[in-house]
Design an enzyme around this catalytic site. Structure first.
Site, PDB file in Angstrom:
ATOM      1  N   ALA A  22       0.826  -1.216   0.000  1.00 47.80           N
ATOM      2  CA  ALA A  22       0.000   0.000   0.000  1.00 47.80           C
ATOM      3  C   ALA A  22       0.855   1.259   0.000  1.00 47.80           C
ATOM      4  O   ALA A  22       0.546   2.233  -0.699  1.00 47.80           O
ATOM      5  CB  ALA A  22      -0.929  -0.005   1.212  1.00 47.80           C
ATOM      6  N   GLU A  42      10.451   3.579   5.463  1.00 44.57           N
ATOM      7  CA  GLU A  42      10.514   2.117   5.399  1.00 44.57           C
ATOM      8  C   GLU A  42      11.633   1.619   6.306  1.00 44.57           C
ATOM      9  O   GLU A  42      12.746   2.134   6.268  1.00 44.57           O
ATOM     10  CB  GLU A  42      10.735   1.659   3.958  1.00 44.57           C
ATOM     11  CG  GLU A  42      11.168   0.217   3.772  1.00 44.57           C
ATOM     12  CD  GLU A  42      10.232  -0.793   4.418  1.00 44.57           C
ATOM     13  OE1 GLU A  42      10.741  -1.773   4.994  1.00 44.57           O
ATOM     14  OE2 GLU A  42       8.988  -0.595   4.357  1.00 44.57           O
ATOM     15  N   LYS A  89      11.223  -6.898   5.979  1.00 43.58           N
ATOM     16  CA  LYS A  89      11.839  -5.614   6.322  1.00 43.58           C
ATOM     17  C   LYS A  89      12.574  -5.117   5.078  1.00 43.58           C
ATOM     18  O   LYS A  89      13.800  -5.055   5.025  1.00 43.58           O
ATOM     19  CB  LYS A  89      12.811  -5.793   7.495  1.00 43.58           C
ATOM     20  CG  LYS A  89      13.309  -4.493   8.104  1.00 43.58           C
ATOM     21  CD  LYS A  89      14.487  -4.736   9.046  1.00 43.58           C
ATOM     22  CE  LYS A  89      14.158  -5.687  10.172  1.00 43.58           C
ATOM     23  NZ  LYS A  89      15.317  -5.835  11.101  1.00 43.58           N
ATOM     24  N   VAL A  90      11.810  -4.772   4.062  1.00 43.13           N
ATOM     25  CA  VAL A  90      12.390  -4.352   2.789  1.00 43.13           C
ATOM     26  C   VAL A  90      11.323  -3.636   1.984  1.00 43.13           C
ATOM     27  O   VAL A  90      10.122  -3.875   2.175  1.00 43.13           O
ATOM     28  CB  VAL A  90      12.953  -5.569   2.011  1.00 43.13           C
ATOM     29  CG1 VAL A  90      11.827  -6.496   1.562  1.00 43.13           C
ATOM     30  CG2 VAL A  90      13.799  -5.138   0.811  1.00 43.13           C
ATOM     31  N   TYR A 459       1.196 -16.208   6.118  1.00 45.88           N
ATOM     32  CA  TYR A 459       1.628 -14.818   6.336  1.00 45.88           C
ATOM     33  C   TYR A 459       0.609 -13.792   5.836  1.00 45.88           C
ATOM     34  O   TYR A 459       0.942 -12.862   5.131  1.00 45.88           O
ATOM     35  CB  TYR A 459       3.013 -14.589   5.716  1.00 45.88           C
ATOM     36  CG  TYR A 459       3.977 -15.692   6.033  1.00 45.88           C
ATOM     37  CD1 TYR A 459       4.455 -15.862   7.327  1.00 45.88           C
ATOM     38  CD2 TYR A 459       4.388 -16.597   5.055  1.00 45.88           C
ATOM     39  CE1 TYR A 459       5.319 -16.900   7.644  1.00 45.88           C
ATOM     40  CE2 TYR A 459       5.255 -17.648   5.371  1.00 45.88           C
ATOM     41  CZ  TYR A 459       5.709 -17.787   6.662  1.00 45.88           C
ATOM     42  OH  TYR A 459       6.563 -18.828   6.980  1.00 45.88           O
ATOM     43  N   HIS A 460      -0.647 -14.002   6.233  1.00 50.29           N
ATOM     44  CA  HIS A 460      -1.727 -13.101   5.822  1.00 50.29           C
ATOM     45  C   HIS A 460      -2.459 -12.487   7.015  1.00 50.29           C
ATOM     46  O   HIS A 460      -3.693 -12.479   7.033  1.00 50.29           O
ATOM     47  CB  HIS A 460      -2.746 -13.842   4.951  1.00 50.29           C
ATOM     48  CG  HIS A 460      -2.221 -14.338   3.660  1.00 50.29           C
ATOM     49  ND1 HIS A 460      -2.894 -15.279   2.892  1.00 50.29           N
ATOM     50  CD2 HIS A 460      -1.088 -14.058   2.979  1.00 50.29           C
ATOM     51  CE1 HIS A 460      -2.199 -15.541   1.800  1.00 50.29           C
ATOM     52  NE2 HIS A 460      -1.096 -14.811   1.833  1.00 50.29           N
ATOM     53  N   ASN A 504      -5.423 -14.871  -1.466  1.00 53.78           N
ATOM     54  CA  ASN A 504      -4.286 -14.050  -1.044  1.00 53.78           C
ATOM     55  C   ASN A 504      -4.709 -12.576  -1.010  1.00 53.78           C
ATOM     56  O   ASN A 504      -5.236 -12.048  -1.987  1.00 53.78           O
ATOM     57  CB  ASN A 504      -3.133 -14.253  -2.034  1.00 53.78           C
ATOM     58  CG  ASN A 504      -1.850 -13.594  -1.578  1.00 53.78           C
ATOM     59  OD1 ASN A 504      -1.826 -12.428  -1.208  1.00 53.78           O
ATOM     60  ND2 ASN A 504      -0.758 -14.336  -1.621  1.00 53.78           N
ATOM     61  N   PRO A 505      -4.467 -11.880   0.114  1.00 56.93           N
ATOM     62  CA  PRO A 505      -4.972 -10.511   0.240  1.00 56.93           C
ATOM     63  C   PRO A 505      -4.189  -9.456  -0.529  1.00 56.93           C
ATOM     64  O   PRO A 505      -4.584  -8.285  -0.523  1.00 56.93           O
ATOM     65  CB  PRO A 505      -4.876 -10.248   1.746  1.00 56.93           C
ATOM     66  CG  PRO A 505      -3.787 -11.148   2.225  1.00 56.93           C
ATOM     67  CD  PRO A 505      -3.864 -12.382   1.361  1.00 56.93           C
TER      68      PRO A 505
END
Length: 534
Positions: A22, A42, A89-90, A459-460, A504-505
């Site tokens: 996003a 970030e 973390k990227v 991982y959702h 998958n979101p």
């Protein structure tokens, strides 16, 4: 800090916290107007020169590594307490809500810049092609030539005949279908955001940010920078500063002249609100955080797509793949609902971390089917255990605690269907024997216990800043994604989902971000026009 080399400002029109899906969409869309200044913060580095991040086939190697926040779950009464929720973390890496109907949202899907297409014929593993054939034979579901076709053409998903599976052909009749409903169930090669010629991700950073890096002086990227608090003025209910720390440990603050946009995901967006005093008053004060806005829904409604595993030993398998899990099966058990309610991934590697911990052997070569719960009933909670921003929040997903035991029963149904598929040619010819749970595990009770203990995540996480009406006590954001109780903040990520999406979101997050950009810009231009008339 900024790969573009432009000098940073002290304040920006918009400060985006989080450079995931996003955040990248908003950074691009908002900075298209050169008069609008945008900062995106970030915590990780740019992925621009990280080939192991961009190469989609390497995704498993990133888990637990230096680019993984690695959030642990709390002890799970009925599930696997060892689940690690990896969060990248990227850069670039995922009811009462009026105005968010499927029909009104679909055109935002048309705006997504990522290239998404079914697995290319050169990447199609023959065991997966045989699995697709056995799935349709054993379950009766159609083969879907392109899972994403309905979203582009509003057609019905593109059912194809079996001969087209290996060739990647789409039924010509499907191309001519008019706009209609999405597919309800089916099996086929997944539609993946990647470029087949080099196997690289078509992530949000690649599609939205890489092309504009260094070309827009009004966009500044603060990389390897961590946001630990939002300063809020209680009198005006306004965020006055975003408190940051760079990779050298140097603190600094940024100001948003218009809005702060939280895009840090379903763990870190609510975490940041809680650390800043927005959340359940009593719980915050119990851990030493001063309450600024009492909003008890922050961190509630935590939901995930739990998945379990059934594994067969094989001989060495052909190597071609995009990401070791290139096909999927969707089953609709409840015919009163048009959506599928049971999903399967299939892995061409021994996905054995959890089963090995349970005492099962880890075969050198294996194929795994993973029954997945698309719309789980169980709901959990994210909460703070400390006011120290370096301490990870507690993630209590409360897996398999729904009163009707719907979630666990979905696994049981999944195992039974998986065994039926495994007994069906041509897929059956690849299999040597069932490793886990093993042929001796047969009763519903035994399958349920095994499935819950062997469960993992895809991982959702979602739902922790639920969207809803302003009078909903558990809603965190309103239908314009504005944080209820704050005048200059929105949340734009999967945490705003009131209910879990079936698949998958990622695509839904893209759509949410595209719509958010339109709403933010509409407010900006209304305010600018009003100001010009004063």
């Amino acid at each position: 800090m900024d790969p573009s080399g432009f000098e940073p400002l002290k304040s920006y029109d918009y400060v985006i916290v989080g450079g995931g899906t996003a955040g990248c969409v908003l950074a691009d869309r908002l900075s298209e107007d050169p008069s609008i200044t945008v900062a995106m913060i970030e915590g990780g580095p740019s992925d621009h020169n990280l080939p192991h991040v961009l190469q989609l086939s390497e995704w498993l190697s990133l888990l637990g590594g230096p680019l993984d926040y690695g959030y642990k779950t709390t002890k799970q009464e009925r599930g696997n307490s060892e689940i690690l929720h990896s969060r990248a973390k990227v850069l670039g890496v995922k009811a009462g809500a009026t105005g968010w109907t499927s029909e009104s949202m679909q055109h935002y899907g048309d705006k997504i810049k990522c290239k998404i297409a079914p697995v290319h014929t050169n990447d199609r593993n023959p065991i997966m092609a045989d699995w697709i054939m056995s799935c349709t034979s054993a379950t009766g579901v159609p083969i879907i030539g392109d899972f994403d076709a309905w979203s582009r053409k509003r057609g019905e998903g593109g059912a194809t005949n079996i001969e087209d599976v290996k060739e990647g052909l789409v039924d010509p009749q499907e191309r001519q279908k008019g706009r209609g409903k999405a597919w309800s169930e089916g099996v086929g090669w997944l539609s993946i955001a990647y470029t087949p010629e080099d196997g690289k991700r078509q992530s949000a950073s690649v599609a939205y940010v890489h092309p504009i890096m260094g070309k827009r002086p009004n966009l500044h990227l603060f990389l390897e920078t961590w946001v630990h608090k939002l300063d809020i003025d209680p009198a005006s209910s306004t965020i006055t500063a975003v408190q940051c720390t760079d990779k050298h440990g140097t603190p600094f603050a940024l100001k948003a002249d218009r809005e702060v946009l939280l895009c840090a995901g379903a763990i870190d967006s609510p975490r940041l609100l809680l650390l800043s005093g927005v959340g359940p008053k009593e719980e915050l004060e119990n851990v030493g955080v001063k309450s600024v806005i009492d909003r008890r829904g922050v961190g509630e409604n935590l939901v995930d797509h739990p998945e379990s595993i059934i594994m067969w030993e094989t001989d060495e398998l052909p190597p071609m793949t995009v990401m070791q899990s290139d096909s999927a099966l969707f089953i609709r058990r409840d015919t009163s609902d048009p959506r599928p309610d049971l999903m399967f991934h299939i892995y061409t590697v021994p996905f054995a971390d959890n089963t090995e911990r349970m005492g099962y052997p880890r075969p050198k070569h294996a194929i795994c089917m993973t029954p997945n719960i698309p719309r789980p009933k169980s709901r959990g909670k994210l909460y703070l255990t400390s006011s120290d921003p370096h301490v990870h929040p507690a993630l209590d997903f409360r897996y398999f605690t729904d009163p009707e035991d719907y979630d666990a029963r979905t696994f049981v149904d999944g195992f039974k269907i998986a065994r039926k598929i495994a007994a069906t040619a041509p897929f059956s010819q690849w299999l040597k024997h069932e490793v886990a749970p093993g042929p001796n595990v047969q009763s519903d009770e035994e399958l349920s216990e095994y499935g819950r203990k062997a469960a993992h995540t895809v991982y959702h996480p979602a739902g922790t800043c639920k969207m809803g009406a302003r009078d909903d006590p558990l809603a965190v954001v309103d239908p314009e994604l504005k944080v209820i109780g704050l005048n200059n903040a929105r949340v734009v990520d999967a945490s705003v989902f009131p209910l879990m999406v079936t698949a998958n979101p990622m695509i839904t997050v893209f759509i949410v971000a595209e719509k958010a950009a339109d709403m933010i810009l509409a407010d900006y231009y209304r305010a600018t026009e009003a100001k010009s008339k004063i």
